[in-house]
Design a protein around this motif. Structure first.
Motif, PDB file in Angstrom:
ATOM      1  N   ALA A  93      74.959  25.158  -9.632  1.00 24.14           N
ATOM      2  CA  ALA A  93      74.964  26.604  -9.886  1.00 24.14           C
ATOM      3  C   ALA A  93      73.787  27.288  -9.195  1.00 24.14           C
ATOM      4  O   ALA A  93      73.379  28.383  -9.570  1.00 24.14           O
ATOM      5  CB  ALA A  93      74.966  26.884 -11.386  1.00 24.14           C
ATOM      6  N   TYR A  94      73.194  26.616  -8.198  1.00 25.40           N
ATOM      7  CA  TYR A  94      72.286  27.320  -7.286  1.00 25.40           C
ATOM      8  C   TYR A  94      73.203  28.106  -6.363  1.00 25.40           C
ATOM      9  O   TYR A  94      74.354  27.705  -6.120  1.00 25.40           O
ATOM     10  CB  TYR A  94      71.509  26.326  -6.420  1.00 25.40           C
ATOM     11  CG  TYR A  94      70.357  25.626  -7.088  1.00 25.40           C
ATOM     12  CD1 TYR A  94      69.171  26.294  -7.374  1.00 25.40           C
ATOM     13  CD2 TYR A  94      70.443  24.272  -7.389  1.00 25.40           C
ATOM     14  CE1 TYR A  94      68.100  25.627  -7.961  1.00 25.40           C
ATOM     15  CE2 TYR A  94      69.376  23.602  -7.974  1.00 25.40           C
ATOM     16  CZ  TYR A  94      68.212  24.286  -8.258  1.00 25.40           C
ATOM     17  OH  TYR A  94      67.161  23.628  -8.830  1.00 25.40           O
ATOM     18  N   GLY A  95      72.661  29.197  -5.797  1.00 25.67           N
ATOM     19  CA  GLY A  95      73.478  29.985  -4.884  1.00 25.67           C
ATOM     20  C   GLY A  95      73.837  29.192  -3.630  1.00 25.67           C
ATOM     21  O   GLY A  95      72.996  28.467  -3.094  1.00 25.67           O
ATOM     22  N   TYR A  96      75.067  29.307  -3.193  1.00 20.18           N
ATOM     23  CA  TYR A  96      75.488  28.738  -1.910  1.00 20.18           C
ATOM     24  C   TYR A  96      75.354  29.839  -0.865  1.00 20.18           C
ATOM     25  O   TYR A  96      75.560  31.012  -1.172  1.00 20.18           O
ATOM     26  CB  TYR A  96      76.948  28.275  -1.968  1.00 20.18           C
ATOM     27  CG  TYR A  96      77.133  26.912  -2.605  1.00 20.18           C
ATOM     28  CD1 TYR A  96      76.855  26.719  -3.961  1.00 20.18           C
ATOM     29  CD2 TYR A  96      77.582  25.820  -1.861  1.00 20.18           C
ATOM     30  CE1 TYR A  96      77.007  25.473  -4.545  1.00 20.18           C
ATOM     31  CE2 TYR A  96      77.748  24.577  -2.445  1.00 20.18           C
ATOM     32  CZ  TYR A  96      77.464  24.400  -3.791  1.00 20.18           C
ATOM     33  OH  TYR A  96      77.626  23.171  -4.365  1.00 20.18           O
ATOM     34  N   GLY A  97      75.062  29.452   0.349  1.00 15.54           N
ATOM     35  CA  GLY A  97      74.914  30.444   1.411  1.00 15.54           C
ATOM     36  C   GLY A  97      73.720  30.082   2.244  1.00 15.54           C
ATOM     37  O   GLY A  97      73.394  28.905   2.394  1.00 15.54           O
ATOM     38  N   THR A 134      68.871  27.638   0.500  1.00 14.44           N
ATOM     39  CA  THR A 134      69.045  26.180   0.614  1.00 14.44           C
ATOM     40  C   THR A 134      69.441  25.486  -0.696  1.00 14.44           C
ATOM     41  O   THR A 134      69.882  24.335  -0.662  1.00 14.44           O
ATOM     42  CB  THR A 134      67.723  25.540   1.092  1.00 14.44           C
ATOM     43  OG1 THR A 134      66.675  25.999   0.234  1.00 14.44           O
ATOM     44  CG2 THR A 134      67.407  25.908   2.529  1.00 14.44           C
ATOM     45  N   GLY A 135      69.250  26.187  -1.825  1.00 14.45           N
ATOM     46  CA  GLY A 135      69.464  25.540  -3.129  1.00 14.45           C
ATOM     47  C   GLY A 135      70.840  24.911  -3.285  1.00 14.45           C
ATOM     48  O   GLY A 135      70.963  23.725  -3.602  1.00 14.45           O
ATOM     49  N   GLY A 136      71.881  25.693  -3.055  1.00 14.83           N
ATOM     50  CA  GLY A 136      73.244  25.215  -3.276  1.00 14.83           C
ATOM     51  C   GLY A 136      73.612  24.037  -2.396  1.00 14.83           C
ATOM     52  O   GLY A 136      73.970  22.960  -2.883  1.00 14.83           O
ATOM     53  N   PRO A 147      81.036  22.707  -6.836  1.00 13.66           N
ATOM     54  CA  PRO A 147      80.259  23.777  -6.164  1.00 13.66           C
ATOM     55  C   PRO A 147      80.519  25.158  -6.757  1.00 13.66           C
ATOM     56  O   PRO A 147      81.159  26.004  -6.149  1.00 13.66           O
ATOM     57  CB  PRO A 147      80.750  23.699  -4.716  1.00 13.66           C
ATOM     58  CG  PRO A 147      82.139  23.144  -4.800  1.00 13.66           C
ATOM     59  CD  PRO A 147      82.245  22.340  -6.069  1.00 13.66           C
ATOM     60  N   VAL A 148      79.981  25.395  -7.948  1.00 13.99           N
ATOM     61  CA  VAL A 148      80.272  26.655  -8.654  1.00 13.99           C
ATOM     62  C   VAL A 148      79.539  27.839  -8.038  1.00 13.99           C
ATOM     63  O   VAL A 148      80.022  28.957  -8.091  1.00 13.99           O
ATOM     64  CB  VAL A 148      79.853  26.548 -10.138  1.00 13.99           C
ATOM     65  CG1 VAL A 148      80.529  27.636 -10.958  1.00 13.99           C
ATOM     66  CG2 VAL A 148      80.164  25.187 -10.710  1.00 13.99           C
ATOM     67  N   GLY A 188      83.805  19.096 -17.684  1.00 16.43           N
ATOM     68  CA  GLY A 188      82.963  18.012 -18.203  1.00 16.43           C
ATOM     69  C   GLY A 188      81.709  17.755 -17.396  1.00 16.43           C
ATOM     70  O   GLY A 188      81.274  16.600 -17.257  1.00 16.43           O
ATOM     71  N   SER A 189      81.090  18.824 -16.874  1.00 11.59           N
ATOM     72  CA  SER A 189      79.862  18.675 -16.075  1.00 11.59           C
ATOM     73  C   SER A 189      78.809  17.881 -16.851  1.00 11.59           C
ATOM     74  O   SER A 189      78.563  18.165 -18.025  1.00 11.59           O
ATOM     75  CB  SER A 189      79.266  20.048 -15.750  1.00 11.59           C
ATOM     76  OG  SER A 189      80.274  20.944 -15.346  1.00 11.59           O
ATOM     77  N   THR A 190      78.176  16.907 -16.186  1.00  8.70           N
ATOM     78  CA  THR A 190      77.136  16.122 -16.861  1.00  8.70           C
ATOM     79  C   THR A 190      75.734  16.434 -16.335  1.00  8.70           C
ATOM     80  O   THR A 190      74.748  16.181 -17.010  1.00  8.70           O
ATOM     81  CB  THR A 190      77.395  14.603 -16.702  1.00  8.70           C
ATOM     82  OG1 THR A 190      77.530  14.310 -15.312  1.00  8.70           O
ATOM     83  CG2 THR A 190      78.642  14.176 -17.447  1.00  8.70           C
ATOM     84  N   VAL A 191      75.652  16.944 -15.101  1.00  5.67           N
ATOM     85  CA  VAL A 191      74.348  17.296 -14.530  1.00  5.67           C
ATOM     86  C   VAL A 191      74.425  18.735 -14.030  1.00  5.67           C
ATOM     87  O   VAL A 191      75.338  19.086 -13.269  1.00  5.67           O
ATOM     88  CB  VAL A 191      73.974  16.361 -13.359  1.00  5.67           C
ATOM     89  CG1 VAL A 191      72.623  16.753 -12.764  1.00  5.67           C
ATOM     90  CG2 VAL A 191      73.952  14.897 -13.807  1.00  5.67           C
ATOM     91  N   LEU A 192      73.486  19.560 -14.480  1.00  6.65           N
ATOM     92  CA  LEU A 192      73.476  20.968 -14.066  1.00  6.65           C
ATOM     93  C   LEU A 192      72.334  21.205 -13.089  1.00  6.65           C
ATOM     94  O   LEU A 192      71.199  20.805 -13.355  1.00  6.65           O
ATOM     95  CB  LEU A 192      73.283  21.865 -15.305  1.00  6.65           C
ATOM     96  CG  LEU A 192      73.093  23.366 -15.058  1.00  6.65           C
ATOM     97  CD1 LEU A 192      74.342  23.992 -14.428  1.00  6.65           C
ATOM     98  CD2 LEU A 192      72.754  24.098 -16.360  1.00  6.65           C
ATOM     99  N   CYS A 193      72.630  21.844 -11.959  1.00  4.72           N
ATOM    100  CA  CYS A 193      71.586  22.174 -10.980  1.00  4.72           C
ATOM    101  C   CYS A 193      71.544  23.684 -10.805  1.00  4.72           C
ATOM    102  O   CYS A 193      72.548  24.287 -10.402  1.00  4.72           O
ATOM    103  CB  CYS A 193      71.889  21.536  -9.621  1.00  4.72           C
ATOM    104  SG  CYS A 193      72.235  19.772  -9.684  1.00  4.72           S
TER     105      CYS A 193
END
Ligand code: ADP
Ligand code: ZN
Length: 435
Positions: free
Chosen positions: A134-138, A141-143, A159-160, A176-181
């Motif tokens: 859930a970091y921004g894509y674009g 660099t986070g996503g 890739p939310v 069922g997400s287990t790891v959130l970024c």
């Protein structure tokens, strides 16, 4: 489950890491001298030739690189390979001025995926996990960084991107997400939204979170861990150097291991440029030693931190850096007292407030003023005006005794401070309007 993604290097003896660094540094210096005009000119001006750099002990002879250099050579002046070899571009989010652009070759993307994969393994993730990015894509660099890392470990990658918070909750639940970024401020916001939707951490399956891209405190860590029912880990990075994964936290949750086979880290005195011994606080400086497209030497991050070579219980041998307190640019000077927003956040969370706050700085009659606005909880909000004033006074006293800072404190209504889906804006500096 394996604990390390690349055990040989992550647990290598210091001498091995040094040898790798020496070889890669020499290589990089030769490449930039031959391919990047700015470095050739800077090194010539400093009287340093590539052959003068024989090991990392010679690092201090090299010139620094500043953000301004990246702006002056915008867009492609710092690339050390022909653009035909650059397969991806990213840009800084422009928090502090004109944006800069960086490039990656195919090999650079591989290294980036590896370092993010190391972070994911360090938090206990593997191919059985569902990694919710859930970091921004674009251009940010986070996503993409965490995305390619999650794919590298064979996890199911989701890739939310950031935003649309109720939908994030639906996906957390249904997929069922287990790891959130995401950024720590967005993690807190997602946690609050979960609560508002009448759900609890038991309704979702998160076990770990990888939160970075902005400074955050231990108090905020506890709050996020409670709200989302996970273990929260810190990740550090910056566009200029690579993006997320330059340094990563392990299970000890006490600072981040710098990926020393890709980056050499130094701490310097920001005023004199002198290199400081390990253990002293100063400006963090990185040299990229594997990058092909955009290798930068001794990059002045303006982030303030401390390094430690103490043995880590996780078994990794990479040097650790503390959570950076913040950037020198973010440091507030209020009537002679220097303070980082993160130090104020520490006091707020210690006093039981959440990290929903804003710092309003102004200049009135030639005197700097600071108004610390922090949200009160719903039960304080329903209290009498007198009791609210008393709480404001207590917080004001705490800031004074712990930081030596005299500030005005305003408790504001719950939910009245704007939430962030990326990096939170903590400081509103009205002095800039008068300049
Ligand atoms: P911008 O410079 O436009 O904000 P970046 O996304 O490249 O773009 O930001 C990198 C900066 O973010 C770092 O230099 C640092 O100040 C901050 N940062 C990144 N990760 C962390 C972290 N884990 N803790 C504190 N600050 C961080
Ligand atoms: Zn460790």
């Amino acid at each position: 489950m394996a604990k390390y993604f690349q055990p040989e290097i992550e647990t290598a003896p210091l001498e091995t890491i040094r040898e790798i660094q020496n070889e890669r540094l020499i290589n990089t210096v030769n490449r930039v001298y031959n391919n990047v005009e700015l470095y050739r000119e800077r090194m010539n001006a400093a009287g340093v030739k590539p052959e003068d750099i024989r090991s990392i002990d010679d690092l201090h002879k090299l010139p620094f690189t500043y953000k301004q250099d990246l702006r002056d050579t915008y867009p492609y002046g710092m690339m050390a390979v022909p653009m035909s070899e650059v397969v991806e571009l990213h840009a800084s989010s422009g928090t502090t001025g004109k944006q800069i652009v960086v490039g990656y070759t195919e090999n650079d993307l591989k290294s980036w995926a590896d370092i993010c994969a190391r972070q994911l393994y360090a938090v206990g993730a593997d191919e059985n996990d569902y990694v919710h990015v859930a970091y921004g894509y674009g251009l940010f660099t986070g996503g993409f960084g965490l995305h390619i890392g999650a794919k590298r470990i064979g996890a199911t990658t989701i890739p939310v991107s950031s935003g649309n918070t109720p939908r994030q909750i639906t996906i957390l639940k249904d997929f069922g997400s287990t790891v959130l970024c995401c950024t720590p401020s967005y993690a807190l916001y997602i946690g609050e939204t979960l609560e508002q939707m009448g759900l609890t951490p038991d309704d979702i399956s998160l076990k770990a979170g990888i939160f970075g891209a902005e400074p955050w405190t231990e108090g905020m860590r506890k709050d996020i861990e409670k709200k989302l029912g996970l273990k929260a880990y810190d990740i550090y990075g910056l566009t200029e150097v690579m993006g997320p994964g330059v340094a990563f936290e392990c299970e000890e949750q006490s600072g981040m291991h710098v990926n020393e086979d890709h980056f050499i880290v130094e701490i310097i005195d920001p005023d004199t440029g002198e290199v400081l011994p390990v253990g002293e606080e100063g400006e963090i400086v990185f040299t990229c030693i594997t990058k092909e497209a955009f290798p930068i030497l001794r990059y002045r991050t303006r982030d303030i931190g401390v390094l430690s070579r103490e043995k880590c219980s996780c078994g990794r041998t990479f040097i650790k850096m503390s959570k950076p307190r913040g950037r020198t640019d973010d440091m507030l000077i209020i009537r002679g007292v220097n303070v980082f927003p993160s130090q104020i956040e520490t006091v707020l969370t210690q006093q039981g407030y959440s990290a929903n706050y804003q710092l309003i700085v102004d200049r009135v009659n030639n005197t700097d003023t600071l108004d610390v606005r922090v949200e009160m909880s719903a039960d304080v909000f329903s209290d009498t005006v007198r009791n609210i004033s008393k709480k404001e006074y207590e917080l004001k006293e705490a800031l004074k005794s712990l930081l030596g800072l005299s500030a005005k404190v305003t408790l504001v209504e719950p939910q009245s401070i704007e939430r962030s889906t990326g990096k939170a804006v903590r400081v509103i500096d009205k002095r800039k309007l008068h300049d």
